[in-house]
Scaffold this active site. Sequence first.
Site, mmCIF file in Angstrom:
data_model
loop_
_atom_site.group_PDB
_atom_site.id
_atom_site.type_symbol
_atom_site.label_atom_id
_atom_site.label_comp_id
_atom_site.label_asym_id
_atom_site.label_seq_id
_atom_site.Cartn_x
_atom_site.Cartn_y
_atom_site.Cartn_z
ATOM 1 N N LYS A 1 -7.907 -0.293 7.146
ATOM 2 C CA LYS A 1 -8.353 -0.769 5.827
ATOM 3 C C LYS A 1 -7.526 -1.968 5.375
ATOM 4 O O LYS A 1 -8.046 -2.897 4.779
ATOM 5 C CB LYS A 1 -8.249 0.360 4.793
ATOM 6 C CG LYS A 1 -9.410 1.351 4.910
ATOM 7 C CD LYS A 1 -9.308 2.448 3.894
ATOM 8 C CE LYS A 1 -8.158 3.349 4.159
ATOM 9 N NZ LYS A 1 -8.209 4.687 3.653
ATOM 10 N N HIS B 1 0.842 -1.200 0.000
ATOM 11 C CA HIS B 1 0.000 0.000 0.000
ATOM 12 C C HIS B 1 0.875 1.246 0.000
ATOM 13 O O HIS B 1 1.815 1.344 0.774
ATOM 14 C CB HIS B 1 -0.889 -0.012 1.250
ATOM 15 C CG HIS B 1 -1.735 1.209 1.394
ATOM 16 N ND1 HIS B 1 -2.966 1.335 0.781
ATOM 17 C CD2 HIS B 1 -1.528 2.350 2.073
ATOM 18 C CE1 HIS B 1 -3.474 2.518 1.088
ATOM 19 N NE2 HIS B 1 -2.628 3.157 1.861
ATOM 20 N N SER C 1 -6.468 5.024 9.958
ATOM 21 C CA SER C 1 -7.194 4.941 8.692
ATOM 22 C C SER C 1 -6.535 3.929 7.751
ATOM 23 O O SER C 1 -7.196 3.037 7.206
ATOM 24 C CB SER C 1 -7.218 6.344 8.059
ATOM 25 O OG SER C 1 -7.579 6.304 6.724
ATOM 26 N N ARG D 1 -13.037 14.488 8.454
ATOM 27 C CA ARG D 1 -11.663 15.046 8.533
ATOM 28 C C ARG D 1 -11.396 15.970 7.344
ATOM 29 O O ARG D 1 -10.773 17.019 7.480
ATOM 30 C CB ARG D 1 -10.639 13.909 8.539
ATOM 31 C CG ARG D 1 -10.604 13.150 9.856
ATOM 32 C CD ARG D 1 -9.830 11.846 9.718
ATOM 33 N NE ARG D 1 -8.453 12.056 9.324
ATOM 34 C CZ ARG D 1 -7.695 11.135 8.704
ATOM 35 N NH1 ARG D 1 -8.202 9.948 8.417
ATOM 36 N NH2 ARG D 1 -6.454 11.405 8.383
ATOM 37 N N ASP E 1 -13.972 4.292 8.751
ATOM 38 C CA ASP E 1 -12.945 5.134 8.142
ATOM 39 C C ASP E 1 -13.568 6.080 7.117
ATOM 40 O O ASP E 1 -13.212 7.261 7.066
ATOM 41 C CB ASP E 1 -11.855 4.275 7.476
ATOM 42 C CG ASP E 1 -10.843 5.156 6.764
ATOM 43 O OD1 ASP E 1 -10.231 6.001 7.438
ATOM 44 O OD2 ASP E 1 -10.698 5.031 5.533
HETATM 45 N N1 URA Z 1 -4.595 7.582 3.258
HETATM 46 C C1 URA Z 1 -5.572 6.984 3.970
HETATM 47 O O1 URA Z 1 -6.039 5.912 3.624
HETATM 48 N N2 URA Z 1 -6.025 7.623 5.076
HETATM 49 C C2 URA Z 1 -5.545 8.795 5.514
HETATM 50 O O2 URA Z 1 -5.990 9.277 6.530
HETATM 51 C C3 URA Z 1 -4.544 9.416 4.765
HETATM 52 C C4 URA Z 1 -4.065 8.785 3.630
#
Ligand code: URA
Length: 434
Positions: free
Chosen positions: A187, A82, A183, A168, A161
């Site tokens: 995921k 990622h 976050s 946010r 999220d």
């Molecule tokens: N990427 C994400 O998945 N979440 C964030 O908060 C910032 C970047």
Amino acid sequence: MRIVDLIEKKKKGLKHTREEIEFIIDSLMNGTAADYQISAWLMAVYFNGMDIEETTHLTRAMINSGEVLDLSMISNNIIDKHSTGGVGDKITIILIPILQALGVPIVKLSGRGLGFTGGTIDKLESIPNFNCALPMEEILKQVKEIGAAIASQTAKLAPADGKLYALRDVTATVDSMPLIASSVVSKKIASGANNIILDVKYGSGAFMKTAEEAKQLSELMVQVGKNLGKKITAVVSAMNEPLGRAVGNSVEIIETIEFLKGNTSKDLEEITYKLASLSVLKMDMANSEDEAVQMIKKVVEDGSALEKFRVLIEKQGGNSNIIDDYTLLPNAAQIGTINATESGYVESIDALCIAKASKILGAGRDKKTDDIDYSVGVYLNKKTGDFVQIGDTLATLYVNADNNLSTAEILVKNAFEVKSEQPEYKSLIYAVIE
Ligand code: URA
């Protein structure tokens, strides 16, 4: 428990318990907390932070807010790479067929681009008919058949999220380390991976502006992942210049194919080989990084990674003839060039300027619902360290609508800095955190 008391507690900089954090996430999900209360709590977290324990509790609560995929029927060792988001970052799309050719099973759930960072799914969808909307049964079936699948992330994974991110985004609380860490890690864990490799970017084209901030974020994410029982590694790398030469959607697919045909640029190769070799080492398929890199080079040089890309495109409904004929990809109506006005060596190419230009041309979006133009973008004919003479083409612009062309031209021109001395190639990798 009352939300207002928990806002008060964080406002005073006190530490939350696991139960309190679970209560906040439950209240967010079942609607008993108002958006303005969650927003106030986010701002309190922004200013007063959360420690590793609190960040772990928040991450766990976010994972448990939705489905958690079980990939154990494929393997107990699933790699998920990622990136925290960069400019010209097509590494995921290059990595998948390389790992497929090496027999490493890979399931990749990715997102679309937002703001200045491009999205893997958008790039893949520039391939005519490529289908990223795969249901879970299809993903599992495909990984068993061809060793890889790539799909868009569903809203069912870590839905807390999605809700928190939306708040946010409009309350200026995105750039908080515990909020970013929870976050990203929630995921990844909800997607079923147990072996996570994070590419954490810093620089003008990234969320984190300095190497030290990116390292701190990486340490937090690695610790939280470990607290939740996962193997996790972070590579901290620079994003001051776009990775490789292409920035956009179909132009990045062309660069991916060229990489798999053996034509690449040094920076793209450095990060791709680092992440691919880490994946191979994590699978215990090589004894050293050198050995892993040799294995990776072999599947690129003998064409087997490119053949795996063909198989992946066909399996997901796309037209694999694009590999041999780039005109089958979306093509822009017009091509513009930015030429050098002085001679010398390219000293730097600002990633943010190039990203803004590409977005202005239509390759990116402001809101999740915006349409994008797959065919537009920027190609860097020159990279840092290259010699240029007056009149040489520095960059090519792929354009469909004239209206924003002049702004894009200025941005690309200003992105290039030319000096009389040739700069040395500096490794992009700042640290590896395990
Ligand atoms: N990427 C994400 O998945 N979440 C964030 O908060 C910032 C970047």
